[in-house]
Design a protein around this motif. Structure first.
Motif, short mmCIF file in Angstrom:
data_model
loop_
_atom_site.label_atom_id
_atom_site.label_comp_id
_atom_site.label_asym_id
_atom_site.label_seq_id
_atom_site.Cartn_x
_atom_site.Cartn_y
_atom_site.Cartn_z
N LEU A 292 0.83 -1.21 0.00
CA LEU A 292 0.00 0.00 0.00
C LEU A 292 0.86 1.26 0.00
N TYR A 293 1.90 1.26 0.81
CA TYR A 293 2.80 2.42 0.83
C TYR A 293 3.47 2.61 -0.54
N LEU A 294 3.81 1.52 -1.20
CA LEU A 294 4.43 1.64 -2.53
C LEU A 294 3.46 2.24 -3.52
N ARG A 295 2.22 1.80 -3.51
CA ARG A 295 1.23 2.35 -4.44
C ARG A 295 0.94 3.81 -4.17
N LEU A 296 1.02 4.20 -2.91
CA LEU A 296 0.74 5.60 -2.54
C LEU A 296 1.96 6.50 -2.67
N GLY A 297 3.09 5.96 -3.11
CA GLY A 297 4.26 6.80 -3.33
C GLY A 297 5.06 7.11 -2.09
N GLU A 298 5.09 6.18 -1.14
CA GLU A 298 5.89 6.31 0.08
C GLU A 298 6.92 5.18 0.10
N PRO A 299 7.97 5.28 -0.73
CA PRO A 299 8.89 4.12 -0.87
C PRO A 299 9.68 3.80 0.38
N ASP A 300 10.06 4.81 1.18
CA ASP A 300 10.83 4.52 2.39
C ASP A 300 10.03 3.65 3.37
N LYS A 301 8.77 4.01 3.58
CA LYS A 301 7.93 3.21 4.46
C LYS A 301 7.67 1.83 3.86
N ALA A 302 7.55 1.77 2.55
CA ALA A 302 7.33 0.47 1.91
C ALA A 302 8.51 -0.45 2.12
N ILE A 303 9.72 0.08 1.97
CA ILE A 303 10.92 -0.74 2.16
C ILE A 303 10.99 -1.26 3.60
N HIS A 304 10.66 -0.40 4.56
CA HIS A 304 10.70 -0.81 5.97
C HIS A 304 9.77 -1.99 6.22
N HIS A 305 8.55 -1.94 5.73
CA HIS A 305 7.60 -3.02 6.02
C HIS A 305 7.89 -4.25 5.18
N PHE A 306 8.43 -4.08 3.98
CA PHE A 306 8.83 -5.26 3.21
C PHE A 306 9.91 -6.04 3.95
N LYS A 307 10.83 -5.33 4.56
CA LYS A 307 11.89 -6.01 5.30
C LYS A 307 11.37 -6.65 6.59
N GLN A 308 10.29 -6.14 7.14
CA GLN A 308 9.70 -6.74 8.33
C GLN A 308 8.98 -8.04 8.02
N SER A 309 8.63 -8.26 6.77
CA SER A 309 7.91 -9.49 6.39
C SER A 309 8.80 -10.33 5.50
N ALA A 310 9.89 -10.84 6.07
CA ALA A 310 10.89 -11.57 5.29
C ALA A 310 10.30 -12.81 4.64
N ASN A 311 9.37 -13.48 5.29
CA ASN A 311 8.81 -14.72 4.75
C ASN A 311 7.83 -14.46 3.62
N ASP A 312 7.16 -13.29 3.64
CA ASP A 312 6.15 -13.00 2.63
C ASP A 312 6.69 -12.14 1.50
#
Length: 577
Positions: A292-312
């Motif tokens: 959702l953050y990536l679609r809304l143009g917030e790449p820094d927050k998107a990267i943070h949450h992607f790294k928090q979900s290593a399995n997904d």
């Protein structure tokens, strides 16, 4: 001396008598109401003051004026009709106190309920536990299930059932008239009304009520609706599950997925944040929030949450977010240098990488198209971009970022001829970021151009074409000549003044910015006819007949121009021969 006999009471008097007796009997029978949980009611109240032998002679009517107590006690009472045959079978009417049936009524009210009554009790109990209220109770003495007010004898609205008040067909219910002439009157719970159609199938209602207190069942039903593409229904079911058990992060995450499918991305991100707050190790919610953050143009927050979900998440997700971050930075740098081609290219690449609903990225792309005088494309980009509320956007993106988006929207509206919308949008942007000079300049320019267009239209209607032409020219000077609507309007003034060459030039400029501007193309074709440029006019009319296939004037003009072209070509061939 013979005593004068009082005439029989009128209809209004009888209504008052029945109302008074019903109020007193209701107050005396309130103790016989059985509670929902099955606790035995208290002993029945003593009604000995109302019990009179049937054979007792009627007393003569010696009463003072204004004293109705003796009349209410001793006047014979007519039996009242039953209100609901179905509920009468479930709750037998209590015997009158005069026949000694008070004890029997109390015993019947405290008896064990089975069948429909037991199922109804369970449904009401579930409703009360979910809502935290006890507004729905069961009334004895043959009354219907009323909401909030038992035995109501007041205004019509409060005498209706809760289904009528909450039904989506409320307007239709309010217009319904009873055949007996007492529609929703003061005797609303005594006079029988026409049976209203059920607002929903009984099977669906029972299904929803049976699972009201089981959040897992509600979640499964929501998942089923989501798979079938019924996202609004899925959101409602997830909401019910959250209301019962708000501590389950899966309910919040699933609701976020349904909201995202409805385009409500900011709300979806809020629900995902709640899910990861409840369970910080919930990988799926982190992955969904990163997307959702990536679609809304917030790449820094998107990267943070992607790294928090290593399995997904995968490395590709992080790489896409990093690419969006890099491309947005390049857009901002190119914008400072007014390199609009680079801005356009990088913004398009950012959308392709996943920022397809980012207001800032869409605004950068639209601004580049406006500066490159590709107004139709800019309008299409702005129209396809998601629009969030001012409060939601300022809270999520910040006031400065949202003010920039509104400034670009105002420029696109002005280029498309929506001058009043442009002024209002630019004013809102100024209020959000009052210290921004660029936004202030756009606001001033929008007001001047809108005023020039309005003044020119008034002069044109007054047939003062030369002055109207000057008024449109003032607006073009403030907009750097980059307004197709003002150019087309000025071309109309030139045409009325027989300055066809200048009219064609203005139409050329308008069509360069907006190739689909049919009014400018039609005006240019007409001016070329006046100049006897048949070939150029034919090309415009051939395009217009594709855009306006049902326009009779275009069809007629096209046929005339085609005839002129054929004649001209045949004349050239004859002269050469």
């Amino acid at each position: 001396m013979t005593e004068s006999r009082r005439p029989p009471p009128s209809g209004c008097a009888m209504f008052g008598i029945y109302s008074g007796m019903f109020r007193r009997r209701r107050s005396n029978s309130m103790s016989s109401l059985s509670p929902i949980d099955g606790v035995a009611p208290p002993a029945a109240a003593d009604h000995s003051h109302e019990a009179k032998p049937a054979s007792a002679p009627a007393k003569p009517a010696h009463r003072k004026q204004g004293d109705d107590s003796s009349s209410l006690v001793h006047r014979p009472v007519m039996p009242l009709p039953a209100t609901n045959s179905v509920l009468q079978r479930v709750h037998p009417p209590a015997k009158s106190a005069a026949n000694g049936g008070a004890k029997n009524a109390a015993a019947a009210a405290s008896a064990e309920y089975t069948g429909m009554a037991a199922e109804l009790d369970k449904m009401i109990h579930d409703h009360q536990r979910v809502k935290g209220t006890n507004q729905l109770v069961r009334a004895t003495s043959g009354n219907m299930m009323l909401h909030r007010n038992l035995g109501n004898l007041n205004g019509g609205a409060s005498g209706r059932s809760s289904v009528d008040r909450n039904s989506p067909n409320k307007a239709a219910n309010s217009d319904r008239k009873a055949t007996n002439g007492y529609a929703f009157s003061g005797l609303g719970n005594i006079v029988k009304e026409a049976k209203a159609p059920s607002p929903a199938p009984a099977s669906e209602l029972c299904r929803a009520l049976s699972h009201r207190t089981d959040p897992e069942k509600l979640k499964e039903m929501g998942n089923e609706e989501y798979r079938e593409g019924h996202y609004a229904e899925a959101v409602a079911l997830y909401d019910q599950a959250i209301m019962v058990d708000p501590s389950r992060p899966a309910y919040w995450s699933n609701k976020a997925a349904a909201l995202a499918a409805l385009g409500r991305l900011i709300e979806a991100a809020g629900d995902c944040r709640e899910a990861v707050r409840i369970d910080p190790s919930y990988g799926r919610a982190h992955h969904r929030l990163g997307g959702l953050y990536l679609r809304l143009g917030e790449p820094d927050k998107a990267i943070h949450h992607f790294k928090q979900s290593a399995n997904d998440s995968t490395g590709a997700d992080v790489l896409r977010a990093q690419s969006v971050k890099t491309r947005v930075a390049k857009c901002l740098d190119a914008r400072k240098l007014r390199n609009w081609i680079t801005v356009l290219q990088e913004s398009q690449a950012a959308v392709a990488d996943g920022a397809d609903c980012a207001p800032q990225v869409m605004a950068l792309k639209a601004e580049a198209l406006v500066k490159l005088q590709r107004h139709d494309e800019a309008d299409a980009v702005q129209g396809g971009a998601p629009r969030f509320g001012v409060d939601d956007s300022t809270k999520f993106f910040g006031t400065v970022a949202h003010a920039y988006v509104l400034m670009i929207r105002a420029q696109v509206d002005m280029a498309a001829g929506r001058f009043e919308d442009a002024v209002a949008t630019a004013q809102t942007a100024c209020q959000l970021d009052p210290s921004n000079r660029e936004i202030a300049n756009v606001h001033r320019r929008a007001k001047v151009v809108a005023s020039a267009r309005l003044r020119g239209n008034d002069l044109f209607k007054a047939s003062r074409f030369a002055e109207a032409c000057a008024a449109y020219g003032e607006g073009l000077d403030r907009d750097a000549g980059n307004n197709a609507v003002l150019l087309c309007n000025r071309a109309a003034c030139h045409a009325r003044l027989a300055r066809y060459e200048k009219a064609v030039e203005d139409c050329d400029g308008a069509l360069a910015m907006r190739p689909a501007y049919s009014k400018a193309r039609l005006r240019r074709a007409d001016c070329n006819v006046k100049l006897e440029r048949w070939e150029a006019s034919l090309r415009d009319y051939q395009v217009l007949i594709q855009e306006l296939p049902e326009n009779e004037d275009v069809k007629k003009a096209l046929s005339e121009v085609e005839a002129k072209v054929r004649s001209q070509r045949n004349g050239g061939i004859s002269s050469r021969s």
